[in-house]
Design a protein around this motif. Structure first.
Motif, PDB file in Angstrom:
ATOM      1  N   GLU A  49       9.014 -13.947  31.734  1.00 15.05           N
ATOM      2  CA  GLU A  49       8.019 -13.846  32.782  1.00 15.05           C
ATOM      3  C   GLU A  49       7.901 -12.417  33.297  1.00 15.05           C
ATOM      4  OE1 GLU A  49       5.803 -16.076  34.383  1.00 15.05           O
ATOM      5  OE2 GLU A  49       6.192 -16.948  32.419  1.00 15.05           O
ATOM      6  N   VAL A  50       9.059 -11.731  33.450  1.00 19.28           N
ATOM      7  CA  VAL A  50       9.033 -10.348  33.920  1.00 19.28           C
ATOM      8  C   VAL A  50       8.327  -9.464  32.913  1.00 19.28           C
ATOM      9  CG1 VAL A  50      10.442  -8.349  34.555  1.00 19.28           C
ATOM     10  CG2 VAL A  50      11.113 -10.637  35.303  1.00 19.28           C
ATOM     11  N   GLN A  51       8.540  -9.718  31.615  1.00 22.15           N
ATOM     12  CA  GLN A  51       7.909  -8.933  30.564  1.00 22.15           C
ATOM     13  C   GLN A  51       6.391  -9.020  30.621  1.00 22.15           C
ATOM     14  OE1 GLN A  51       9.829  -6.657  29.442  1.00 22.15           O
ATOM     15  NE2 GLN A  51       9.879  -7.120  27.258  1.00 22.15           N
ATOM     16  N   LYS A  52       5.848 -10.127  31.130  1.00 21.31           N
ATOM     17  CA  LYS A  52       4.407 -10.289  31.221  1.00 21.31           C
ATOM     18  C   LYS A  52       3.807  -9.510  32.381  1.00 21.31           C
ATOM     19  CE  LYS A  52       4.397 -14.952  29.218  1.00 21.31           C
ATOM     20  NZ  LYS A  52       4.096 -16.371  29.469  1.00 21.31           N
ATOM     21  N   ASN A  53       4.622  -8.998  33.264  1.00 21.30           N
ATOM     22  CA  ASN A  53       4.144  -8.332  34.473  1.00 21.30           C
ATOM     23  C   ASN A  53       4.428  -6.838  34.453  1.00 21.30           C
ATOM     24  OD1 ASN A  53       3.106 -10.538  36.428  1.00 21.30           O
ATOM     25  ND2 ASN A  53       4.987 -11.378  35.568  1.00 21.30           N
ATOM     26  N   ILE A  54       4.130  -6.197  33.358  1.00 21.61           N
ATOM     27  CA  ILE A  54       4.295  -4.758  33.240  1.00 21.61           C
ATOM     28  C   ILE A  54       3.061  -4.163  32.578  1.00 21.61           C
ATOM     29  CG2 ILE A  54       6.824  -4.852  33.078  1.00 21.61           C
ATOM     30  CD1 ILE A  54       6.536  -4.412  30.059  1.00 21.61           C
ATOM     31  N   VAL A  55       2.880  -2.851  32.750  1.00 22.99           N
ATOM     32  CA  VAL A  55       1.828  -2.106  32.073  1.00 22.99           C
ATOM     33  C   VAL A  55       2.433  -0.794  31.580  1.00 22.99           C
ATOM     34  CG1 VAL A  55       1.023  -1.056  34.239  1.00 22.99           C
ATOM     35  CG2 VAL A  55      -0.474  -1.106  32.245  1.00 22.99           C
ATOM     36  N   SER A  56       2.118  -0.417  30.338  1.00 24.97           N
ATOM     37  CA  SER A  56       2.642   0.815  29.745  1.00 24.97           C
ATOM     38  C   SER A  56       1.494   1.764  29.429  1.00 24.97           C
ATOM     39  CB  SER A  56       3.419   0.513  28.458  1.00 24.97           C
ATOM     40  OG  SER A  56       4.553  -0.280  28.729  1.00 24.97           O
ATOM     41  N   VAL A  57       1.662   3.046  29.798  1.00 27.77           N
ATOM     42  CA  VAL A  57       0.638   4.062  29.542  1.00 27.77           C
ATOM     43  C   VAL A  57       1.311   5.327  29.008  1.00 27.77           C
ATOM     44  CG1 VAL A  57      -0.901   3.187  31.342  1.00 27.77           C
ATOM     45  CG2 VAL A  57       0.751   4.983  31.887  1.00 27.77           C
ATOM     46  N   VAL A  58       0.501   6.227  28.458  1.00 23.33           N
ATOM     47  CA  VAL A  58       0.981   7.539  28.018  1.00 23.33           C
ATOM     48  C   VAL A  58       0.334   8.592  28.900  1.00 23.33           C
ATOM     49  CG1 VAL A  58       1.030   9.229  26.151  1.00 23.33           C
ATOM     50  CG2 VAL A  58       1.337   6.801  25.644  1.00 23.33           C
ATOM     51  N   GLY A  59       1.164   9.341  29.647  1.00 24.22           N
ATOM     52  CA  GLY A  59       0.665  10.422  30.487  1.00 24.22           C
ATOM     53  C   GLY A  59       0.761  11.750  29.754  1.00 24.22           C
ATOM     54  N   LYS A  60      -0.296  12.564  29.838  1.00 24.42           N
ATOM     55  CA  LYS A  60      -0.330  13.840  29.139  1.00 24.42           C
ATOM     56  C   LYS A  60      -0.386  14.989  30.139  1.00 24.42           C
ATOM     57  CE  LYS A  60      -2.740  11.842  25.161  1.00 24.42           C
ATOM     58  NZ  LYS A  60      -3.945  11.900  24.282  1.00 24.42           N
ATOM     59  N   GLY A  61       0.455  15.998  29.896  1.00 19.90           N
ATOM     60  CA  GLY A  61       0.468  17.197  30.736  1.00 19.90           C
ATOM     61  C   GLY A  61       0.235  18.432  29.892  1.00 19.90           C
ATOM     62  N   GLU A  62      -0.554  19.375  30.414  1.00 19.44           N
ATOM     63  CA  GLU A  62      -0.870  20.591  29.658  1.00 19.44           C
ATOM     64  C   GLU A  62      -1.005  21.778  30.593  1.00 19.44           C
ATOM     65  OE1 GLU A  62      -3.804  20.500  26.341  1.00 19.44           O
ATOM     66  OE2 GLU A  62      -4.900  21.947  27.583  1.00 19.44           O
ATOM     67  N   LEU A  63      -0.445  22.925  30.175  1.00 21.91           N
ATOM     68  CA  LEU A  63      -0.600  24.183  30.896  1.00 21.91           C
ATOM     69  C   LEU A  63      -1.082  25.246  29.911  1.00 21.91           C
ATOM     70  CD1 LEU A  63       2.732  24.329  32.955  1.00 21.91           C
ATOM     71  CD2 LEU A  63       0.460  23.855  33.870  1.00 21.91           C
ATOM     72  N   ALA A  64      -2.042  26.072  30.316  1.00 23.51           N
ATOM     73  CA  ALA A  64      -2.488  27.210  29.506  1.00 23.51           C
ATOM     74  C   ALA A  64      -1.874  28.472  30.097  1.00 23.51           C
ATOM     75  CB  ALA A  64      -4.010  27.295  29.510  1.00 23.51           C
ATOM     76  N   ILE A  65      -1.071  29.171  29.307  1.00 29.00           N
ATOM     77  CA  ILE A  65      -0.271  30.285  29.798  1.00 29.00           C
ATOM     78  C   ILE A  65      -0.425  31.485  28.875  1.00 29.00           C
ATOM     79  CG2 ILE A  65       2.078  31.025  30.415  1.00 29.00           C
ATOM     80  CD1 ILE A  65       2.733  28.031  30.719  1.00 29.00           C
ATOM     81  N   LYS A  66      -0.411  32.668  29.451  1.00 34.92           N
ATOM     82  CA  LYS A  66      -0.448  33.881  28.637  1.00 34.92           C
ATOM     83  C   LYS A  66       0.886  34.044  27.905  1.00 34.92           C
ATOM     84  CE  LYS A  66      -3.781  36.547  31.367  1.00 34.92           C
ATOM     85  NZ  LYS A  66      -4.012  37.801  32.114  1.00 34.92           N
ATOM     86  N   PRO A  67       0.864  34.318  26.605  1.00 33.32           N
ATOM     87  CA  PRO A  67       2.119  34.498  25.858  1.00 33.32           C
ATOM     88  C   PRO A  67       2.840  35.768  26.283  1.00 33.32           C
ATOM     89  CG  PRO A  67       0.240  35.078  24.493  1.00 33.32           C
ATOM     90  CD  PRO A  67      -0.330  34.482  25.754  1.00 33.32           C
ATOM     91  N   ASP A  68       4.136  35.815  26.040  1.00 38.66           N
ATOM     92  CA  ASP A  68       4.910  37.005  26.389  1.00 38.66           C
ATOM     93  C   ASP A  68       5.662  37.602  25.199  1.00 38.66           C
ATOM     94  OD1 ASP A  68       6.949  35.167  26.020  1.00 38.66           O
ATOM     95  OD2 ASP A  68       7.433  34.993  28.144  1.00 38.66           O
ATOM     96  N   ILE A  69       5.447  37.058  23.995  1.00 40.40           N
ATOM     97  CA  ILE A  69       6.100  37.599  22.805  1.00 40.40           C
ATOM     98  C   ILE A  69       5.222  37.315  21.584  1.00 40.40           C
ATOM     99  CG2 ILE A  69       7.442  35.516  22.258  1.00 40.40           C
ATOM    100  CD1 ILE A  69       9.790  37.401  21.519  1.00 40.40           C
TER     101      ILE A  69
END
Length: 252
Positions: free
Chosen positions: A39-59
């Motif tokens: 019953e507990v297994q039926k009461n969940i939701v799974s998602v994929v969160g995406k994070g991104e940063l655009a940064i100037k390279p240093d090497i």
């Protein structure tokens, strides 16, 4: 686009396991306990969160090499060795590049074959190749460095890969963005299902262990290097630091 090499693993929060508030032995006793877990297994939701940063390279990592052809393997090897020694001295003295930032990545001496119907396959000279990987941090002078290497005898200049030397400095920021993205997705799903969003059950970071880099194609650099009216121009642009989190939430 590439990702971080560290995993934050799975986070199991108290009270949110499928066995609820009962001990493990209780789950194993009979069918009615297994039914509660299901019953507990039926009461969940799974998602994929995406994070991104655009940064100037240093090497930037440069592939700079010398290829020499001669009648004998020894002559080819000596010719290449002399040019590599000249290049290495140039990098150290004129450009201030440390020993640790100069690394040999390829070396070989091999015969050159020609074929004719009369004589068949014959060896005609030898080719020696020696390639260095150069780590360089003054990104405003990359083009000048490539021009200097070419003048000093480098005739095999490969891709330049720009990167962030220590991407872990941005890890917390990109994880926070990924978690926020997961929260938004899960909340939208719960609202659409006319349910409420509960606490987090598990969090798993998905990564492939690679540092973020962006590539400048060899053809673009070669075209600039061959223009006698102007030196090479290599622009670092930005690199993207990304991560993904697989997050499971309870539904109320």
């Amino acid at each position: 686009m590439m990702k971080f090499g560290k995993s934050i693993g799975a986070v199991l929060l108290a009270g949110s396991l499928i066995i609820g508030g009962m001990g493990l032995s209780g789950v194993l006793k009979g069918p009615e306990k297994a039914y509660a877990a299901d019953e507990v297994q039926k009461n969940i939701v799974s998602v994929v969160g995406k994070g991104e940063l655009a940064i100037k390279p240093d090497i930037v990592y440069l592939s700079i090499g010398v290829s020499t052809t001669a009648d004998t393997a020894q002559e080819a090897q000596k010719g290449t060795a002399a040019k590599i020694a000249k290049l290495t001295a140039l990098f150290k003295t004129t450009w201030g590049i440390a020993d640790k930032d100069i690394q040999s990545t390829q070396f070989y001496v091999q015969p050159n074959y020609v074929y004719s119907e009369k004589e068949g396959q014959q060896v005609k000279g030898y080719n020696a190749q020696h390639t260095l990987k150069i780590s360089y941090r003054d990104l405003t002078k990359v083009g000048q460095l490539l021009d200097a290497a070419s003048t000093a005898g480098a005739n095999n200049i490969g891709n330049a890969s720009f990167a962030i030397e220590d991407p872990s400095a941005f890890e917390a920021q990109v994880i926070e963005k990924a978690m926020l993205n997961a929260d938004v997705k899960a909340a939208a799903i719960a609202k659409a299902a006319k349910r409420g969003l509960g606490q987090v059950v598990t969090v798993i970071q998905n990564d492939d262990g690679n540092n973020p880099v962006v590539f400048v194609e060899q053809a673009a650099m070669s075209k600039a290097a061959n223009d006698s009216a102007a030196g090479s121009s290599v622009e670092p642009g930005e690199v993207k630091v990304t991560t993904q989190l697989s997050v499971t939430y309870e539904l109320k």
